[in-house]
Structures are given as C-alpha cells and as structure tokens.
Scaffold this active site. Sequence first.
Site, PDB file in Angstrom:
ATOM      1  N   PHE A 359      49.487  69.836   0.493  1.00 43.59           N
ATOM      2  CA  PHE A 359      49.196  68.407   0.594  1.00 43.59           C
ATOM      3  C   PHE A 359      49.294  67.759  -0.777  1.00 43.59           C
ATOM      4  O   PHE A 359      48.750  68.279  -1.759  1.00 43.59           O
ATOM      5  CB  PHE A 359      47.771  68.173   1.122  1.00 43.59           C
ATOM      6  N   ASP A 360      49.969  66.631  -0.825  1.00 45.82           N
ATOM      7  CA  ASP A 360      49.833  65.784  -2.000  1.00 45.82           C
ATOM      8  C   ASP A 360      48.436  65.172  -1.962  1.00 45.82           C
ATOM      9  O   ASP A 360      47.830  65.062  -0.890  1.00 45.82           O
ATOM     10  CB  ASP A 360      50.895  64.684  -1.969  1.00 45.82           C
ATOM     11  N   LYS A 361      47.915  64.788  -3.114  1.00 43.47           N
ATOM     12  CA  LYS A 361      46.561  64.226  -3.143  1.00 43.47           C
ATOM     13  C   LYS A 361      46.569  62.730  -2.867  1.00 43.47           C
ATOM     14  O   LYS A 361      46.083  62.273  -1.828  1.00 43.47           O
ATOM     15  CB  LYS A 361      45.886  64.503  -4.491  1.00 43.47           C
TER      16      LYS A 361
END
Length: 670
Positions: A359-361
């Site tokens: 996941f990107d933040k």
Amino acid sequence: MSGDHKHDHKHEGADDHAGHAHNHGGIFGANTELFFALGSGVALVVGFALQKLVPDISGWIPLALFLCAYALGGFFTVGEAVENLKRRRFEIDTLMLVAAAGAAALGHWAEGSLLLFLFSLGHALEHYAMGRAKRAIEALGELAPRTARVRRGQDIVETPVEQLEIGDLVVVRPNERLPADGFVVAGNTSINQAPVTGESMPVDKHPVADPAEARTRHASITSASIVFAGTINGTGAIEIETTRKSTDTTLAKVVRMVSEAETQKSPTQRFTDRFERIFVPLVLVLTFVLLFAWVVVDEPFRDSFYRAMAVLVAASPCALAIATPSAVLSGVARAARAGVLIKGGAPLESLGAINAIAFDKTGTLTEGRPRITDVVPFEGVDATELLRVAVAVERLSDHPLAEAIARDGAERLGNIAVQTASSLHSLTGKGVTAQLDGQTVFIGKPEMFGTDGVSPLDASARQTVGQLREQGRTLMVVRHGSRDLGVIGLLDTPRPAAREALDKLRTMGVQRMIMISGDHQKAAEAIAAQVGLTEAWGDLMPDHKVEAIKGLRSGANVAMVGDGVNDAPAMATATVGIAMGAAGSDVALETADVALMGDDLSKLPFTIGLSRQTRSIIRQNLFVSLGVVAFLVPATIFGLGIGPAIALHEGSTLLVVFNALRLLAYRERL
C-alpha cells in the site's frame, strides 16, 4: 506493465467465440432466435406425436414437420457456420450441421430435428443469459440523461448532451441525474455517486472558491466540488461548469473500458483456446476413423456413420468455449456495478491469487489531506518569514503536501500578504524549486539537501529535523537563496475504513501487507501502527518503490495499491496494479489493472473476494465441460444415441453459463 499480462489492451480474441456471443435480432427483436428454437421444438413434438400415436397417417406429414423443425432450428446455426467458414474457422456450429445432415441421410429425421432444436435452444438461452451480463454493463451508459439545461446568457436552453462543450454552464435541478462531468460553481447539495464510485452514502458538494483558478488548474479542485455524469443530485439546485465532452466523461470511459474488458483474455481462456486448437482436429480425425468402423466391426455402414455423428456431437467443446468468457464477463459487470473497474480476465483472475499487498501511504491508507502540526524556524528566522516563503511557492504546486502547506500556512498568516513565486520545478519524490525575490527557493524532504548539487543542512538544522522526525512527522525544509529558514512538520490522517479493510484482508488469508512510502521511516511507522500494519518501508523514492515490488514478487503474487499517478511505476511492476479514487483521474484509469472509482478502501476486500469467487466458478465450469466431454465420447463410441448425447451436451453448456451468472449476484461475505 511488466509481468505476463500487464496492459495488453489489444482486442485479442475479440471474435474467438463469435458463435457464442451474437445478439440475434429479427422480426421479434433480440428474442428472435428463442422464438425460432421454440418453433422448432413445437414442430418436432407434433411430428413425433403424429408419427407414434397416429400410425395410419401419411408419412409425409410428420416428415414435413421434421423439415420445418430443421429449418427453424438450423436457421441461425447455418448463419453462424457460414460466418465462421468465411473467416476460415471450423467451429461447433459447423460440426452440429454436419451431424444433423448425417442423421437426415440415415433417415433419422426426428433425432436430427432434436439435435437442431436443443442446439438452437441452448444457443438462444445462452445468448439471452450472456445478454443479461452485457446489459448490466450497458445500463451504466444509460444512466446519464440525454439532454441538459445550459445557461446561455440570461436564458436556459435544453441541449442534447452530445452538443455540450467544455466550459458550458449546466443547471441541475433537485433529484435529477447530472448530464456531464464538471465542478460546482453555484449551489450546495448532496449527490449520490454510487453509479460511478460505488459510494453507498451521498456526498456533500459545494461551489469552488475560485472558478477561474479551477478552470485553469483542475488539480486545485477538491473532491467536494467535482461531479460526474450519471450521478443523482439531492435536494439542492446547482450549476456546474463542464470539464469534459459527453464521450469523455468518467462514466463513458468506465462503460467503454468495461466493455473492452470482455475481449481481454484471462490465462484460463488462453489455455482453453490452445486446448481447443489441438482437441478439435483430434475429434475430426476420430470421427473420420469411426466412419470406417464397419470395415473392422461386423456392422452396416449405417451404424458406423450414426456412431461417428454421435461422437462428433458429443466431443464438440461448446461448454468449454463459453465457460471462461461467461464468468469473466459476469465478474467484470458485477464489479462495475460496485464502482470497481477491472480491465479484463487477466487481472480479474490474477487478483484472486494475490497473497501480498503493498500500500502507498498518502491518499491510500490515509486521507491524503495532511495538516501542518509544527512550524519550526531555524536560528535568526521568525515563523512568519518561513511561512510566507513556503506558502508563496507551494501555492504553485498541486501535491497534497504542498496544498496542505498553502492552505494551513495561509490560515496561520491571517491577513499578512504573501508574495508571488514563479518558475516552479518539481524534483520527483524529493521536493520543488521556484524563484522568489530573484532567489531560488528549495522546499523538500531533508534528504534532498546534500545530494544532487544541493548544499547540505548545518548541524543545528539537522538536529532540529531529527527531533521532529522522532515524532513521526512528515518534514519539509525551506531554503531561500543561501539561507535555511526552517522546517515544517505535517501529519496525515488514517482513513477511517483502513483498519477494518486490512483486518478483512487478513481474515481472507492475505499473508503479507506492507506500507511503502516516500515519507521518512518514523512517519511511515506511525501511520502503519494506527491502521494495524506491522511492516512499513519509508524513505522510498519512486524507483526504490519499484525495486521493493520486484523484491516482493520474487516469492509472491503482489498487488500494489496507490493513487495511479506518482505510484504508476510501482503499480506497473506489481502482479496487479490497483488505483484508489480513480473517478475523474485519466492517469489512474489508464495505468491501473483495477480501479476503485471511489476513495473507499473497503471495496478492496470485496474486489478480491469477487475475484476468488470468479476463479472458483471458472474451475467448476472447466470441470463440468471437460467432464461431460470425457464421459460422452466413450459413451457414444459404445452406443449412446445422438438424442441423449445432445441433451447432456447442451445441458452442460447452459449449466456453465448460468453458473457464471451467479457472479452478478455476488455479495461480500461479512
């Protein structure tokens, strides 16, 4: 994209099953084939009844009825066979006609009629069932109204949506569907965006603060002002300024891409195609050999011919041909109804095999709307000077961190004037530079300073940065000319649905979930702890994210979830790239294999669950279709008649289609 399936958007195999996907029209419309098939059945039943129950009747009457059954049952089959032969393809339709002609040559008119009746009925019901899945897609395109009320000076003119131009002002009354994509310029309302984004609750909308800025910088428009064609207005009247023509709206793109997804072959589909290319010639050779069984076996040619025709019918892989496409089409249509765009069979199948997710933040696990938490000027600088320089530069950028600094910084400055910066230049993944008062301004991560020709920070500045970093802040250092002015700390807010979505994925058996971020390690760990992740990799540039995904792929099938813009390289490297909040984002729609149209992370467990159910149904369909062929071929060799063979064969075809259509009613298990 890298990998076996990445973005192969050619219409590969669009016609491969043309015989199984025609929408036959005619005097009865789309149901013409069904009426012809039923007419064939009536003629068959009446002819058979007269032949058996009225022994004294003239033989030509039942024969005439059987011929009528042949004509009605074979009408569309002949048409499809001719089309296939024109394309130099010898498919199931041709095999069925050969078998029916063989039965007639043997004088088995009733069995030949039964063959064509059941085959035509099976195809008619198959086309009807497949049409249901297609109509689920086409219904999306019918959501947008046909006309729009456009403001022309003081007048309001009703105009076809096809004639709308970018920049037109459209008036939308309460409870009406919106005719175009655009942004709100007048009025407040709430809009049901479920048709496009899948969001279950209406979303509040308000006008943009500066229409002129919104017109020139679309990135400056917040989601609270963006609207989409096909969505439903609430109780407030609004005016919107259109940003796309009717053919380019988000809804139109979704319909087009979902329709194209039907032609994107899945790995299973490619396997069945290869299987059929080998299997069909083998069936033809076997049929030819069986025609001469009378030479070896003591039986008349008539019996050998009948057996060969029965085997020809039994071995035709009709159910196999439709098993995967029907499931893929149903799965893609079901996802589209939930606000999820899946670009074909390959990502639909691959997503079900995912066992690791990165996941990107920012904007994925978090709201993507960070707030300023700390303004720390360095020695000899006051906070006002630091904020004035930062706001002047960041106003030119559309990055979420820049927007936060420009918004919150302006609030903190109050009525203090801010100068105008110019010549903004982005340093991807690091920060920006611009010109202010004839000097260069650098604003970016602390890591930017001391690399690529940018002079490093002094010891006291590094100490201040280190103290803030321990608190998990995202830091932006500001330098004006040769002076380091200070550091601004920001913190993003986790999405409320993030922890629940991750818990569901964990329950579903996703073995590994990692957050990868360009923010420093402490900030990444702080957010990861709040959403329930145990792994967080920070300080990653875009190329480092790509390397991280490559490392994960060495031992797992990896999905990368990001915003479709700055995470595009990493999403392209993953087994499946998933874009969050893709509605209105051309880049996200083009980049991702799977696009969650709304900013709703809870759709991810639903999508993976749907993919797994699709894979399960495809396996069931293959088992049924191959199992029936494996049973019927030896059974017909050893004496099973054409009638029972046809009943089982066509029954299996209908079974796999209706099994696939169960996906249209898929619901996530709670």
